[in-house]
Scaffold this active site. Sequence first.
Site, PDB file in Angstrom:
ATOM      1  NE  ARG A   1      77.073  27.529  23.516  1.00  0.00           N
ATOM      2  CZ  ARG A   1      75.952  26.950  23.938  1.00  0.00           C
ATOM      3  NH1 ARG A   1      75.918  25.631  24.103  1.00  0.00           N
ATOM      4  NH2 ARG A   1      74.872  27.660  24.212  1.00  0.00           N
ATOM      5  CG  ASP A   2      84.867  20.686  25.037  1.00  0.00           C
ATOM      6  OD1 ASP A   2      85.130  20.027  26.050  1.00  0.00           O
ATOM      7  OD2 ASP A   2      85.655  20.776  24.063  1.00  0.00           O
ATOM      8  CB  ILE A   3      87.547  24.803  22.747  1.00  0.00           C
ATOM      9  CG1 ILE A   3      88.011  25.849  21.760  1.00  0.00           C
ATOM     10  CG2 ILE A   3      88.544  23.662  22.858  1.00  0.00           C
ATOM     11  CD1 ILE A   3      89.260  26.604  22.213  1.00  0.00           C
TER      12      ILE A   3
ATOM     13  CG  ASN B   1      87.026  12.189  30.797  1.00  0.00           C
ATOM     14  OD1 ASN B   1      86.382  11.144  30.759  1.00  0.00           O
ATOM     15  ND2 ASN B   1      86.967  13.093  29.831  1.00  0.00           N
TER      16      ASN B   1
ATOM     17  CD  GLU C   1      92.276  16.342  26.042  1.00  0.00           C
ATOM     18  OE1 GLU C   1      92.244  17.575  25.812  1.00  0.00           O
ATOM     19  OE2 GLU C   1      91.798  15.500  25.274  1.00  0.00           O
TER      20      GLU C   1
ATOM     21  CG  HIS D   1      86.438  19.461  33.286  1.00  0.00           C
ATOM     22  ND1 HIS D   1      87.763  19.333  33.626  1.00  0.00           N
ATOM     23  CD2 HIS D   1      86.267  18.712  32.177  1.00  0.00           C
ATOM     24  CE1 HIS D   1      88.380  18.555  32.754  1.00  0.00           C
ATOM     25  NE2 HIS D   1      87.490  18.146  31.856  1.00  0.00           N
ATOM     26  CG  MET D   2      79.552  16.762  34.838  1.00  0.00           C
ATOM     27  SD  MET D   2      78.221  16.799  36.049  1.00  0.00           S
ATOM     28  CE  MET D   2      79.038  16.035  37.444  1.00  0.00           C
ATOM     29  CG  HIS D   3      83.177  16.448  29.452  1.00  0.00           C
ATOM     30  ND1 HIS D   3      83.768  16.970  28.324  1.00  0.00           N
ATOM     31  CD2 HIS D   3      84.202  16.099  30.276  1.00  0.00           C
ATOM     32  CE1 HIS D   3      85.091  16.923  28.455  1.00  0.00           C
ATOM     33  NE2 HIS D   3      85.381  16.398  29.630  1.00  0.00           N
TER      34      HIS D   3
HETATM   35  P1  AMP Z   1      89.086  16.336  29.801  1.00  0.00           P
HETATM   36  O1  AMP Z   1      89.690  15.365  28.810  1.00  0.00           O
HETATM   37  O2  AMP Z   1      87.930  15.716  30.553  1.00  0.00           O
HETATM   38  O3  AMP Z   1      90.127  16.942  30.698  1.00  0.00           O
HETATM   39  O4  AMP Z   1      88.426  17.463  28.939  1.00  0.00           O
HETATM   40  C1  AMP Z   1      88.981  18.721  28.726  1.00  0.00           C
HETATM   41  C2  AMP Z   1      88.088  19.398  27.726  1.00  0.00           C
HETATM   42  O5  AMP Z   1      88.395  20.781  27.747  1.00  0.00           O
HETATM   43  C3  AMP Z   1      88.266  18.912  26.288  1.00  0.00           C
HETATM   44  O6  AMP Z   1      87.026  18.402  25.806  1.00  0.00           O
HETATM   45  C4  AMP Z   1      88.709  20.169  25.541  1.00  0.00           C
HETATM   46  O7  AMP Z   1      88.160  20.244  24.239  1.00  0.00           O
HETATM   47  C5  AMP Z   1      88.200  21.272  26.445  1.00  0.00           C
HETATM   48  N1  AMP Z   1      88.918  22.547  26.364  1.00  0.00           N
HETATM   49  C6  AMP Z   1      90.251  22.746  26.376  1.00  0.00           C
HETATM   50  N2  AMP Z   1      90.552  24.061  26.317  1.00  0.00           N
HETATM   51  C7  AMP Z   1      89.358  24.701  26.277  1.00  0.00           C
HETATM   52  C8  AMP Z   1      88.970  26.075  26.211  1.00  0.00           C
HETATM   53  N3  AMP Z   1      89.874  27.066  26.167  1.00  0.00           N
HETATM   54  N4  AMP Z   1      87.657  26.375  26.178  1.00  0.00           N
HETATM   55  C9  AMP Z   1      86.734  25.406  26.201  1.00  0.00           C
HETATM   56  N5  AMP Z   1      87.033  24.091  26.272  1.00  0.00           N
HETATM   57  C10 AMP Z   1      88.319  23.743  26.305  1.00  0.00           C
END
Ligand code: AMP
Length: 116
Positions: free
Chosen positions: A30-32, A88, A96, A101-103
């Site tokens: 799960r996304d944080i 992204n 970021e 990764h795939m959301h």
């Molecule tokens: P992106 O902008 O596509 O690189 O998305 C990175 C995602 O990783 C963001 O939605 C963050 O909220 C998520 N994220 C960052 N650190 C963690 C973590 N430790 N556990 C889960 N999700 C994370």
Amino acid sequence: MSQECIFCRIINGEIATEFVYQDEQVVAFRDIAPKAPVHVLVVPRRHIPSLAHVTAEDEGVLGHMMYVARQVAEQEGVLESGFRTIVNTGPDGGQEIYHIHMHVLGGRPLGRMVSR
Ligand code: AMP
């Protein structure tokens, strides 16, 4: 593996994270900072920085990520209501974390993202 990469550290168990799915190629967690009731990240175990870095040998895992997104959507109960998958890429793509990764987002209407 990259020592600096937070997703590699999650995959290696250095950061305790509950996996909602895992197999020999990918994990999902799960996304944080969830942007929807369902917000899961599907992440390959192998460190690939972004979609801009993939090569022909990554085709298999990329296809597998899409299939796992579908499995996660079913597990999370959004297969019929619908869901969105997002990858992204790079600064303008809003990436970021530089481990591909795939959301998988769902559980509410997400609106139209790309206007016609
Ligand atoms: P992106 O902008 O596509 O690189 O998305 C990175 C995602 O990783 C963001 O939605 C963050 O909220 C998520 N994220 C960052 N650190 C963690 C973590 N430790 N556990 C889960 N999700 C994370």
